[in-house]
Write a protein that holds these residues in place. Sequence first.
Motif, short mmCIF file in Angstrom:
data_model
loop_
_atom_site.label_atom_id
_atom_site.label_comp_id
_atom_site.label_asym_id
_atom_site.label_seq_id
_atom_site.Cartn_x
_atom_site.Cartn_y
_atom_site.Cartn_z
N GLU A 32 0.37 -0.96 -0.23
CA GLU A 32 -0.53 0.31 0.22
C GLU A 32 1.09 0.93 -0.14
N ARG A 178 -13.18 2.26 -5.72
CA ARG A 178 -12.53 1.11 -4.40
C ARG A 178 -13.09 -0.29 -4.55
N GLY A 229 -13.16 -1.76 -0.06
CA GLY A 229 -12.77 -0.99 1.07
C GLY A 229 -11.85 -1.83 2.05
N ILE A 232 -6.52 -4.55 1.70
CA ILE A 232 -4.61 -3.24 1.60
C ILE A 232 -3.60 -4.70 2.14
N ASP A 281 -10.65 -0.17 5.99
CA ASP A 281 -10.01 1.42 5.29
C ASP A 281 -10.30 2.26 6.56
N THR A 282 -11.55 1.94 7.17
CA THR A 282 -12.75 2.92 7.71
C THR A 282 -11.54 2.89 8.75
N ASN A 285 -5.38 2.10 8.41
CA ASN A 285 -4.88 2.15 7.08
C ASN A 285 -3.11 2.08 7.16
N CYS A 292 0.94 3.10 10.56
CA CYS A 292 0.08 2.74 10.16
C CYS A 292 -1.23 4.05 10.78
N ASN A 356 -9.42 8.88 9.18
CA ASN A 356 -8.47 7.49 8.28
C ASN A 356 -8.61 6.90 7.28
N ASN A 357 -9.31 7.51 6.51
CA ASN A 357 -9.58 6.99 4.75
C ASN A 357 -8.93 7.88 3.84
N HIS A 403 -9.60 7.54 -0.09
CA HIS A 403 -8.80 6.17 -0.72
C HIS A 403 -10.38 5.38 -0.90
N CYS A 404 -11.61 5.74 -0.30
CA CYS A 404 -12.81 4.82 -1.12
C CYS A 404 -12.65 4.98 -2.41
#
Length: 431
Positions: A32, A178, A229, A232, A281-282, A285, A292, A356-357, A403-404
């Motif tokens: 990632e 995503r 989502g 990862i 991913d919410t 990450n 992270c 976080n996204n 990210h989404c």
Amino acid sequence: MKRLRILMMAATIVCGINAHAQDRKMDYPQAEWSVAGDILMHTPGQELFLGVAHPLAGLFEDYFDVEKAAEEHRGYIRMLENNGIRVHTIPGILEEVGIDSLQQLASDVLVYDTSALPAEDQARMKDYRKEVLSKMSRSDLIKCIILQPTVVLSTTDNNTGYEAKYLQTPLMNLYFTRDQSITTPRGHVICNMNSSQRAPETNIIALCYNHLGVKPILRIKGDGRLEGGDYIPAGNVSFIGCGMRTNDEGIKQMLDADAFGHDTVVVVRDHKLWQMQMHLDTHFNIIDSNLCTMLRSRLEAQPGTPEYDTCDLWVRQPGTKAYTLWKQDLPFVDYIKDRGYEIIPIDYSDEMHYANNFLTIAPRHIMAVAGQSEELAKRFKDAGVTVEWIPLENLIKGYGAAHCMTQVLQREIYDGGSPTAISTTPTGKNR
């Protein structure tokens, strides 16, 4: 426009990501945090309107301005392109695919409801529908695919003899690119969406991949559920969330098909099952190989509480295909720390603003939603993280963020160890 095919193992891409070298060999993402090369996105349009008219039924958090949301998305694309990333867009691809493919996809979603018509008219409408589709312009075929109209027909003694009511089932969540697929070190996997209204999105993504010159290695079917989502890649392991949107059957299909491409697969079990944290991913990450983020509520959760994540480890011997369940119900936070990760906590106020996204585009370089707290900005700075803050105030009300909205198709080849027996496949061109 002529389609470009790039053999990813040999491809180099000219990029301007900070002080990184310009020539980089790209492949399917193994980590990632590796430098991002190509990304698939979709700038939303008129399909959003019915969604914001009743946000909850549209899987949205709240009403938002459709035009402002589209402009935010275009701004996000510009920021990515300024970092040397090539953005492929769904509308751009649909403008180039063969007209036969568009007609077939439109035919799958355009419905003439003839249930109120006499039998002879019902038969006539089948041919009439084909005739209309054959005459549709490319632009109208694309509208048909995105808006999914239903024409509810009835007869009348006036005018043409027919009248209709018009319904739409627009793909209002398509901009979250995503979710409809994942890209593992093996290649692209077409997902099976948890929500029925999102299911047709996967056919559009499959068509896009076909145009880009790549053939998905797997399509999740039946009772299996898988959404992007929850996935990862992390160097030598794959993280896959299991909870609200992805289930064990979907993960089993991935394991059985050898689709992860890593010898260790970490199944992260979410016990909270809350819409604000619908995907992995919410609440978790990755920024770098040893850095992270995690929501503080998850980081400090006690065993037995909904926020307490556990994980199962599926492993195999290098060079083999069959996975074995090695360990089960491990505390996820302990597992992350044991792997050597430093964890940056995300506090509740930032969590609710989708902090976080974020999207990692290079080691310790992320694209994140603007408007977070000074405390979080300092945590990122102290950890040596470059943050580009993106204005996404409207778009995040659709229950997703940076990210989404991206499907990373390829990243720089990871130099920390290769997955087992990866096969390479060509990808497509810049858009």
